[in-house]
Design a protein around this motif. Structure first.
Motif, PDB file in Angstrom:
ATOM      1  N   THR A 102      -5.868  -8.874   2.103  1.00 16.15           N
ATOM      2  CA  THR A 102      -6.936  -9.612   2.330  1.00 16.15           C
ATOM      3  C   THR A 102      -7.702  -9.983   1.122  1.00 16.15           C
ATOM      4  OG1 THR A 102      -7.368  -8.044   4.329  1.00 16.15           O
ATOM      5  CG2 THR A 102      -9.277  -9.428   3.463  1.00 16.15           C
ATOM      6  N   ALA A 103      -7.981 -11.370   1.238  1.00 14.32           N
ATOM      7  CA  ALA A 103      -8.655 -12.224   0.042  1.00 14.32           C
ATOM      8  C   ALA A 103      -9.572 -13.433   0.876  1.00 14.32           C
ATOM      9  CB  ALA A 103      -7.564 -12.726  -0.939  1.00 14.32           C
ATOM     10  N   ASN A 104     -10.574 -13.722   0.267  1.00 11.31           N
ATOM     11  CA  ASN A 104     -11.499 -14.596   0.835  1.00 11.31           C
ATOM     12  C   ASN A 104     -11.849 -14.589   2.189  1.00 11.31           C
ATOM     13  OD1 ASN A 104     -12.888 -16.964   0.163  1.00 11.31           O
ATOM     14  ND2 ASN A 104     -11.155 -18.308   0.862  1.00 11.31           N
ATOM     15  N   GLY A 105     -11.783 -13.341   2.759  1.00 11.80           N
ATOM     16  CA  GLY A 105     -12.169 -13.197   4.142  1.00 11.80           C
ATOM     17  C   GLY A 105     -10.872 -13.546   4.916  1.00 11.80           C
ATOM     18  N   GLN A 106      -9.723 -13.706   4.378  1.00 13.64           N
ATOM     19  CA  GLN A 106      -8.679 -14.065   5.273  1.00 13.64           C
ATOM     20  C   GLN A 106      -7.334 -13.115   4.898  1.00 13.64           C
ATOM     21  OE1 GLN A 106      -7.535 -18.260   5.674  1.00 13.64           O
ATOM     22  NE2 GLN A 106      -9.286 -18.698   4.237  1.00 13.64           N
ATOM     23  N   VAL A 107      -6.456 -12.872   5.967  1.00 14.43           N
ATOM     24  CA  VAL A 107      -5.513 -11.905   5.960  1.00 14.43           C
ATOM     25  C   VAL A 107      -4.121 -12.218   5.878  1.00 14.43           C
ATOM     26  CG1 VAL A 107      -4.749  -9.777   7.035  1.00 14.43           C
ATOM     27  CG2 VAL A 107      -7.195 -10.231   7.047  1.00 14.43           C
ATOM     28  N   LEU A 108      -3.524 -11.892   4.873  1.00 11.83           N
ATOM     29  CA  LEU A 108      -2.049 -11.935   5.012  1.00 11.83           C
ATOM     30  C   LEU A 108      -1.276 -11.032   5.508  1.00 11.83           C
ATOM     31  CD1 LEU A 108       0.711 -13.261   3.983  1.00 11.83           C
ATOM     32  CD2 LEU A 108       0.624 -11.766   1.929  1.00 11.83           C
ATOM     33  N   SER A 109      -0.819 -10.932   6.548  1.00 10.34           N
ATOM     34  CA  SER A 109       0.047  -9.718   7.367  1.00 10.34           C
ATOM     35  C   SER A 109       1.656 -10.000   7.382  1.00 10.34           C
ATOM     36  CB  SER A 109      -0.364  -9.868   8.877  1.00 10.34           C
ATOM     37  OG  SER A 109      -1.864  -9.726   8.882  1.00 10.34           O
ATOM     38  N   CYS A 110       2.006  -8.830   6.974  1.00 10.33           N
ATOM     39  CA  CYS A 110       3.544  -8.947   6.858  1.00 10.33           C
ATOM     40  C   CYS A 110       4.197  -7.873   7.893  1.00 10.33           C
ATOM     41  CB  CYS A 110       4.032  -8.835   5.388  1.00 10.33           C
ATOM     42  SG  CYS A 110       3.747 -10.199   4.368  1.00 10.33           S
ATOM     43  N   GLN A 111       5.220  -8.113   8.626  1.00 16.77           N
ATOM     44  CA  GLN A 111       5.635  -7.454   9.744  1.00 16.77           C
ATOM     45  C   GLN A 111       6.516  -6.302   9.136  1.00 16.77           C
ATOM     46  OE1 GLN A 111       4.426  -7.512  13.009  1.00 16.77           O
ATOM     47  NE2 GLN A 111       3.105  -9.222  11.976  1.00 16.77           N
ATOM     48  N   THR A 112       7.369  -6.624   8.006  1.00 17.03           N
ATOM     49  CA  THR A 112       8.162  -5.411   7.452  1.00 17.03           C
ATOM     50  C   THR A 112       8.232  -5.297   5.968  1.00 17.03           C
ATOM     51  OG1 THR A 112      10.111  -7.014   7.286  1.00 17.03           O
ATOM     52  CG2 THR A 112       9.825  -5.737   9.271  1.00 17.03           C
ATOM     53  N   SER A 113       8.055  -4.472   5.028  1.00 16.40           N
ATOM     54  CA  SER A 113       7.902  -4.204   3.846  1.00 16.40           C
ATOM     55  C   SER A 113       8.763  -3.079   3.295  1.00 16.40           C
ATOM     56  CB  SER A 113       6.541  -4.092   3.423  1.00 16.40           C
ATOM     57  OG  SER A 113       6.508  -3.942   1.970  1.00 16.40           O
ATOM     58  N   SER A 114       9.383  -3.143   2.269  1.00 19.61           N
ATOM     59  CA  SER A 114       9.913  -1.954   1.443  1.00 19.61           C
ATOM     60  C   SER A 114       9.875  -2.060  -0.036  1.00 19.61           C
ATOM     61  CB  SER A 114      11.402  -2.109   1.946  1.00 19.61           C
ATOM     62  OG  SER A 114      12.032  -3.097   1.386  1.00 19.61           O
ATOM     63  N   VAL A 115       9.977  -0.819  -0.705  1.00 23.42           N
ATOM     64  CA  VAL A 115       9.991  -0.803  -2.036  1.00 23.42           C
ATOM     65  C   VAL A 115      10.927   0.404  -2.385  1.00 23.42           C
ATOM     66  CG1 VAL A 115       7.375  -1.306  -2.342  1.00 23.42           C
ATOM     67  CG2 VAL A 115       8.052   1.164  -1.877  1.00 23.42           C
ATOM     68  N   SER A 116      11.367   0.142  -3.957  1.00 23.57           N
ATOM     69  CA  SER A 116      12.379   1.220  -4.210  1.00 23.57           C
ATOM     70  C   SER A 116      11.915   1.496  -5.679  1.00 23.57           C
ATOM     71  CB  SER A 116      13.721   0.722  -3.970  1.00 23.57           C
ATOM     72  OG  SER A 116      13.918  -0.578  -4.651  1.00 23.57           O
ATOM     73  N   GLY A 117      12.295   2.457  -6.322  1.00 24.02           N
ATOM     74  CA  GLY A 117      12.469   2.764  -7.523  1.00 24.02           C
ATOM     75  C   GLY A 117      12.719   4.023  -7.954  1.00 24.02           C
ATOM     76  N   THR A 118      12.226   4.545  -9.273  1.00 25.34           N
ATOM     77  CA  THR A 118      12.974   5.886  -9.956  1.00 25.34           C
ATOM     78  C   THR A 118      11.555   6.892 -10.043  1.00 25.34           C
ATOM     79  OG1 THR A 118      14.460   4.492 -11.074  1.00 25.34           O
ATOM     80  CG2 THR A 118      14.015   6.759 -11.892  1.00 25.34           C
ATOM     81  N   VAL A 119      11.774   8.139  -9.725  1.00 30.92           N
ATOM     82  CA  VAL A 119      11.092   9.185  -9.844  1.00 30.92           C
ATOM     83  C   VAL A 119      11.298   9.603 -11.096  1.00 30.92           C
ATOM     84  CG1 VAL A 119      10.391  11.571  -9.232  1.00 30.92           C
ATOM     85  CG2 VAL A 119      11.134   9.832  -7.486  1.00 30.92           C
ATOM     86  N   ASN A 120      10.057  10.032 -12.015  1.00 26.62           N
ATOM     87  CA  ASN A 120      10.097  10.673 -13.441  1.00 26.62           C
ATOM     88  C   ASN A 120       9.842  12.081 -13.462  1.00 26.62           C
ATOM     89  OD1 ASN A 120      10.657   7.722 -14.165  1.00 26.62           O
ATOM     90  ND2 ASN A 120       8.587   7.297 -14.157  1.00 26.62           N
ATOM     91  N   PRO A 121      10.696  12.787 -13.290  1.00 24.55           N
ATOM     92  CA  PRO A 121      10.161  14.327 -13.591  1.00 24.55           C
ATOM     93  C   PRO A 121       9.771  14.403 -14.753  1.00 24.55           C
ATOM     94  CG  PRO A 121      12.522  13.944 -12.292  1.00 24.55           C
ATOM     95  CD  PRO A 121      12.225  12.552 -13.090  1.00 24.55           C
ATOM     96  N   GLY A 122       8.798  15.601 -14.752  1.00 27.35           N
ATOM     97  CA  GLY A 122       8.081  15.901 -16.307  1.00 27.35           C
ATOM     98  C   GLY A 122       6.427  16.066 -15.995  1.00 27.35           C
ATOM     99  N   SER A 123       5.858  15.655 -17.098  1.00 25.43           N
ATOM    100  CA  SER A 123       4.563  16.098 -16.973  1.00 25.43           C
ATOM    101  C   SER A 123       3.572  15.064 -17.627  1.00 25.43           C
ATOM    102  CB  SER A 123       4.032  17.496 -17.887  1.00 25.43           C
ATOM    103  OG  SER A 123       4.937  18.661 -17.468  1.00 25.43           O
TER     104      SER A 123
END
Length: 209
Positions: free
Chosen positions: A47-68
């Motif tokens: 949402t920006a400038n009072g208007q909305v970008l709507s997307c019906q599908t979406s996906s992401v991917s990446g890598t987990v970083n075990p540790g502290s």
């Protein structure tokens, strides 16, 4: 605590960021593959400038970083599809993202935690294209967002929800005043919202205090 199936949104997207150093010490372990994917549970919105970008599908991917230490994960791919900007056809292109998922607070020894706070930072390389009434309008989105991780002990799937509050997303590099007139302006703030089911290939990401 477990931070299971993984932004961005992120995104998201796409997209789906948690900020700076956490207030409390933490440790991340992962019983599955360090590769993680997230699939939007439904429509995602920018949402920006009072208007909305709507997307019906979406996906992401990446890598987990075990540790502290943060980031606990890096989002290296994000996509949004079948999008429209207030009824006008639109698309989202994300190029070589390196968004960072950071832990902030909320980890306990309860495997059913549903309020682990984080951020997705370094959001960049996002190009939105709108086929508007006056022509093609393009602009970039950069910044960070807040997120909540639901561990659920693996029951019903783990998920991450990007919050519309606390966002620092900003519109920039608008291509043309006339073709973007009435749609969006440089400097507009933006918010993103969406929830993603996470998958670490039969494993669990554990966040322990």
């Amino acid at each position: 605590m477990r931070l299971g199936r993984l932004t961005a949104v992120g995104a998201a997207a796409a997209g789906l960021a948690l900020i700076a150093a956490p207030a409390n010490a933490f440790t991340v372990t992962n019983s599955g593959s360090n590769s993680v994917t997230g699939t939007a549970k439904g429509v995602t919105t920018l949402t920006a400038n009072g208007q909305v970008l709507s997307c019906q599908t979406s996906s992401v991917s990446g890598t987990v970083n075990p540790g502290s230490s943060n980031p606990v994960a890096n989002i290296t791919s994000a996509s949004w599809n079948t999008c429209d900007w207030n009824g006008y056809p639109a698309s989202v292109t994300v190029t070589n993202p390196n968004w960072q998922l950071n832990y902030v607070s909320g980890a306990t020894n309860n495997a059913n935690d549903t309020n682990i706070a984080g951020t997705i930072t370094n959001i960049s390389n996002v190009l939105v294209t709108i086929n508007g009434p006056a022509g093609v309008c393009t602009f970039n989105v950069t910044g960070s967002v807040n997120a909540i991780f639901k561990e659920n002990n693996g029951k019903g799937g783990q998920e991450i929800t990007v919050l519309s509050t606390g966002s620092t997303l900003t519109i920039s590099n608008r291509n043309n005043f006339f073709t973007c007139a009435g749609l969006v302006n440089n400097g507009n703030t933006a918010t993103f919202s969406g929830s993603y089911n996470l998958n670490t290939l039969a494993g669990q990401i554990n966040v322990l205090p």
